[in-house]
Design an enzyme around this catalytic site. Sequence first.
Site, mmCIF file in Angstrom:
data_model
loop_
_atom_site.group_PDB
_atom_site.id
_atom_site.type_symbol
_atom_site.label_atom_id
_atom_site.label_comp_id
_atom_site.label_asym_id
_atom_site.label_seq_id
_atom_site.Cartn_x
_atom_site.Cartn_y
_atom_site.Cartn_z
ATOM 1 N N LYS A 246 104.469 73.683 108.650
ATOM 2 C CA LYS A 246 104.271 75.064 108.212
ATOM 3 C C LYS A 246 102.880 75.603 108.500
ATOM 4 O O LYS A 246 102.683 76.809 108.575
ATOM 5 C CB LYS A 246 104.604 75.212 106.725
ATOM 6 C CG LYS A 246 103.710 74.412 105.782
ATOM 7 C CD LYS A 246 104.056 74.719 104.341
ATOM 8 C CE LYS A 246 104.352 73.507 103.493
ATOM 9 N NZ LYS A 246 103.333 72.447 103.495
ATOM 10 N N LYS B 216 94.221 66.420 111.339
ATOM 11 C CA LYS B 216 93.766 67.709 110.782
ATOM 12 C C LYS B 216 92.269 67.896 110.978
ATOM 13 O O LYS B 216 91.816 69.023 111.237
ATOM 14 C CB LYS B 216 94.134 67.811 109.301
ATOM 15 C CG LYS B 216 95.616 68.032 109.132
ATOM 16 C CD LYS B 216 95.999 68.280 107.703
ATOM 17 C CE LYS B 216 97.510 68.464 107.618
ATOM 18 N NZ LYS B 216 98.007 68.392 106.266
ATOM 19 N N LYS C 298 105.785 67.540 114.988
ATOM 20 C CA LYS C 298 106.527 67.862 113.763
ATOM 21 C C LYS C 298 106.623 69.378 113.584
ATOM 22 O O LYS C 298 105.698 70.101 113.948
ATOM 23 C CB LYS C 298 105.756 67.246 112.596
ATOM 24 C CG LYS C 298 106.435 67.307 111.270
ATOM 25 C CD LYS C 298 105.492 66.863 110.155
ATOM 26 C CE LYS C 298 104.475 67.924 109.811
ATOM 27 N NZ LYS C 298 103.723 67.677 108.575
HETATM 28 P P1 TYM Z 1 104.055 69.180 102.759
HETATM 29 O O1 TYM Z 1 103.788 70.385 101.930
HETATM 30 O O2 TYM Z 1 103.498 69.137 104.135
HETATM 31 O O3 TYM Z 1 105.617 68.968 102.888
HETATM 32 C C1 TYM Z 1 106.482 68.958 101.762
HETATM 33 C C2 TYM Z 1 107.628 67.995 102.023
HETATM 34 O O4 TYM Z 1 108.322 68.379 103.213
HETATM 35 C C3 TYM Z 1 108.391 67.265 104.115
HETATM 36 N N1 TYM Z 1 108.306 67.783 105.483
HETATM 37 C C4 TYM Z 1 109.159 67.458 106.454
HETATM 38 N N2 TYM Z 1 110.242 66.664 106.482
HETATM 39 C C5 TYM Z 1 110.906 66.561 107.656
HETATM 40 N N3 TYM Z 1 110.535 67.214 108.790
HETATM 41 C C6 TYM Z 1 109.452 68.013 108.805
HETATM 42 N N4 TYM Z 1 109.121 68.661 109.916
HETATM 43 C C7 TYM Z 1 108.712 68.162 107.606
HETATM 44 N N5 TYM Z 1 107.599 68.891 107.276
HETATM 45 C C8 TYM Z 1 107.361 68.626 105.976
HETATM 46 C C9 TYM Z 1 107.165 66.425 103.782
HETATM 47 O O5 TYM Z 1 107.340 65.095 104.217
HETATM 48 C C10 TYM Z 1 107.123 66.564 102.278
HETATM 49 O O6 TYM Z 1 108.018 65.643 101.668
HETATM 50 N N6 TYM Z 1 100.894 65.741 100.995
HETATM 51 C C11 TYM Z 1 102.167 66.397 100.772
HETATM 52 C C12 TYM Z 1 102.254 67.109 99.463
HETATM 53 C C13 TYM Z 1 101.990 66.258 98.281
HETATM 54 C C14 TYM Z 1 102.869 65.302 97.714
HETATM 55 C C15 TYM Z 1 102.189 64.788 96.577
HETATM 56 C C16 TYM Z 1 104.135 64.839 98.078
HETATM 57 C C17 TYM Z 1 100.864 66.280 97.509
HETATM 58 N N7 TYM Z 1 100.984 65.419 96.472
HETATM 59 C C18 TYM Z 1 102.764 63.794 95.797
HETATM 60 C C19 TYM Z 1 104.709 63.851 97.270
HETATM 61 C C20 TYM Z 1 104.038 63.339 96.154
HETATM 62 C C21 TYM Z 1 102.377 67.433 101.859
HETATM 63 O O7 TYM Z 1 101.463 67.877 102.483
HETATM 64 O O8 TYM Z 1 103.668 67.865 101.971
#
Ligand code: TYM
Length: 344
Positions: free
Chosen positions: A200, A112, A197
């Site tokens: 979003k 990023k 990946k």
């Molecule tokens: P984020 O918002 O990017 O994604 C949310 C969840 O979706 C999963 N995910 C995917 N799984 C499979 N294939 C994909 N292409 C894909 N894109 C996203 C992510 O693995 C995630 O489970 N840092 C985290 C948010 C966060 C968080 C936390 C998660 C902040 N604090 C504490 C768990 C516990 C994030 O950016 O997720």
Amino acid sequence: MTRVFSGIKPTGHLTLGNYLGAMRQWAAVDQHRADALFCVVDLHALTVHHDPARVRRLSRQAATLLLASGLDPALCTLFVQSHVDEHARLSYLLECVATDGEMRRMIQYKEKAAREQRRGGSVRLSLLTYPVLMAADILAYGTDEVPVGHDQTQHVELARDLAVRFNQRYGHTFVVPRATNPSVAARVMNLQDPLSKMGKSDDTGPGIVYLLDEPDVARKKVMRAVTDSGRDVVYDRESRPGVANLLEILAACSGGNPEALAGVYESYGDLKRDAAEAVVEVLRPVRERHGELCADPGYVEGVLREGAERARGMARPTVDAAYRAIGLLPAGSDTGAPVLNAVR
Ligand code: TYM
């Protein structure tokens, strides 16, 4: 009872990757078997260039989509991160336990930060410290399990390391959490670039199926997915990433297994057609329920208000205990109860 915590960041419209990699599991499994908290982690959305009004809109939309995907406030706690001060309070303490080198090794930070620099922007300090805030999200609740897609595994590992280090230095304060991943579709790839990946925050719209895409739009995106140069349908992520991605998506949506499904298809065209229909059918009820919930914004607000109250009550004792353990003088109302009492 097992404590589960997970979160989703309102940096863009939620995707099929978010749904298959995380949200679906939360609704179908986790909220029924565990004491589960799910959080729209809006503070994390401020780590890159953002439009304040858009973050607010996307936060409301993410909460609505989580309910639409089946989260039930009678079974789990759904809330917005910035409504519970404990996350930021604990994050600072964990910054005093984490190291600079540890932060700079995080893969998502490197990717990023490079992207921000390519766009000519500056890299915010919060992008570097983001995994510490994520660790605070998890550790504040005495979390046992963190259901996430593969891309978040390294961050959950860091949360584990910080919990262990804090406990060793200052006394047993935190439960040491572990990541759990779905058996298929833990890493859904971009349909136009199956080596990246499906994210979003990316700009490549045609390769990303959004949860709120109209059925025809979602269908076309899958039908136009980039496949590989071979002709036979085999499941091999290394040499056939495009086809493997479609097989995983189909398997996740239809309940099958990607290897077995590969044997069923003789052409890429048939595979794409079935994958497209499976995606449309999986997303249909989510879109419909989202439409209904949008007509009742007061309901969603009420769920988030109650969720934040519950979450605050759960996080407060652990975060207070961490403040005492690390050497901060208790405020007048703080009883200074032994640290061990904070662990569930
Ligand atoms: P984020 O918002 O990017 O994604 C949310 C969840 O979706 C999963 N995910 C995917 N799984 C499979 N294939 C994909 N292409 C894909 N894109 C996203 C992510 O693995 C995630 O489970 N840092 C985290 C948010 C966060 C968080 C936390 C998660 C902040 N604090 C504490 C768990 C516990 C994030 O950016 O997720």
